[in-house]
Design an enzyme around this catalytic site. Sequence first.
Site, PDB file in Angstrom:
ATOM      1  N   ASP A  25      -1.003   3.958   0.365  1.00 46.21           N
ATOM      2  CA  ASP A  25      -1.652   2.732   0.854  1.00 46.21           C
ATOM      3  C   ASP A  25      -1.911   1.716  -0.245  1.00 46.21           C
ATOM      4  OD1 ASP A  25      -3.725   4.665  -0.049  1.00 46.21           O
ATOM      5  OD2 ASP A  25      -5.095   3.035   0.458  1.00 46.21           O
ATOM      6  N   ASP A  28      -3.396   4.715  -5.073  1.00 45.20           N
ATOM      7  CA  ASP A  28      -3.527   6.167  -5.097  1.00 45.20           C
ATOM      8  C   ASP A  28      -2.248   6.803  -4.552  1.00 45.20           C
ATOM      9  OD1 ASP A  28      -3.673   5.749  -2.349  1.00 45.20           O
ATOM     10  OD2 ASP A  28      -5.846   5.828  -2.316  1.00 45.20           O
ATOM     11  N   TYR A 176     -10.783   5.267   5.075  1.00 44.98           N
ATOM     12  CA  TYR A 176     -10.407   4.360   6.162  1.00 44.98           C
ATOM     13  C   TYR A 176     -11.084   4.769   7.456  1.00 44.98           C
ATOM     14  CZ  TYR A 176      -7.075   2.364   2.926  1.00 44.98           C
ATOM     15  OH  TYR A 176      -6.511   1.744   1.839  1.00 44.98           O
ATOM     16  N   GLU A 422      -7.124  -3.608  -7.273  1.00 44.89           N
ATOM     17  CA  GLU A 422      -6.211  -2.674  -6.610  1.00 44.89           C
ATOM     18  C   GLU A 422      -5.317  -3.399  -5.605  1.00 44.89           C
ATOM     19  OE1 GLU A 422      -6.239   1.813  -4.714  1.00 44.89           O
ATOM     20  OE2 GLU A 422      -8.079   0.626  -4.597  1.00 44.89           O
TER      21      GLU A 422
END
Length: 441
Positions: A25, A28, A176, A422
Amino acid sequence: MTWRKDSALRDGIQIGVDLVGGYYDAGDNVKFNFPMAFTTTMLAWSVADFGPFFGSELQHAHDAIQWATDYFLKCTSVPGFVFVQVGDGFGDHNCWERPEDMDTPRTPFAVSRTNPGSEVSAEIAAALAASSIVLRSSNRTYAARLLSRAKTVFNFADSYQGNYNESLGPWVCSFYCDFSGYQDELIWAAAWIYRASKLSFYSDYVLKNMYKLDPPYNGGSFAEFGWDTKHAGINVLVSKASLSVFLDSIPSPNPFVVNADKFVCSVLPESPTKSVSYSPGGLLFKEGGSNLQHSTALSFLFLVYARYTSSIKNTIRCGNVIVKPTKLADFAKRQVDYILGDNPLKMSYMVGYGQKYPQRIHHRGSSLPSINVYQKKLECQAGTSYFFSSNPNPNVLVGAVVGGPDIHDKYADSRADFPHSEPATYINAPLVGLLAFFKAH
């Protein structure tokens, strides 16, 4: 991207299901299917609405979409189950290691009839349906398979309703968690399957269930859109002419158009009912991290709605402010220009684009030496020194868009500042359609 190699080639092997493929995603090495499916839906919508402007990049977009749908076909291949995550988020986030070196648990997580997850299942259905529209021109057989699977997965999501927070909360909710419920994803998926199939069953489903989005028809969340909340996207999608064939039975005024207009008025800087914030340099802001996900997703909806309202020669009223379609397109372009460098720092927030861009992004593979350069394995904690290093990342993740600056237009360029540094797939996906359109206009 020569610095990346194969990774996670044994995903699903411990349960005898092939779950290889898909996308991590963000920075990571976990595959979270809820945001991945939204990313895929948005990438497909970008091509569905702006495909003629992609030029030589169209095949690349098709390839990127099919990389996701191949994976989602695997995730929905076992009747009665939908796989929604591969990898342990806590174990993964405890390590700073290259995806090629992963030694954290690659645990598969699934929802089922007894442990439902309607939001993630329905979002996968939406992604499959939207993708079937754009891949039909290149592979009709494959597209038909996607649409058929979308119907099956939608039926599963609708028949066994429940929130995946309750089924898998300990594993998904630090990453999430679903905060908006699953009714929006069910309606969103039905709208996409209708657009792909033109079957009245799905248009009827939208009409019969739209009241579940909060009376009157999602009045409470009309301004929200992203991987968790689909309300504004539903209103824009269903308002479009391609779906208007089933709107004859909707009471006047059309609640989808009313709420799409309210959404516009909640965002435009000059609107008296504006409910978002802006930085001094003009960047849209909403609460939470990774703010550019809001700028790209809402700008995408503005551009889609601008083209629709222009086609029907409609204007929007925000109190005493009259908004023409060109105003919506101008707003979207302003946000895109800000992201690409037209901002107080003169910094592009797309890595590798422009003269000045983020150098220390929160992304494991980018920040660690390539396996081409350092071929020994880097264990879980072996990458920590690279994480805290002040040196730029050795590998440029070209095209990735980071979370962006703070509301004062400042950017620290620090890996530790992950809400801003990120990158994420769902930041990039809506931007693809925007860039294609503005390239041609």
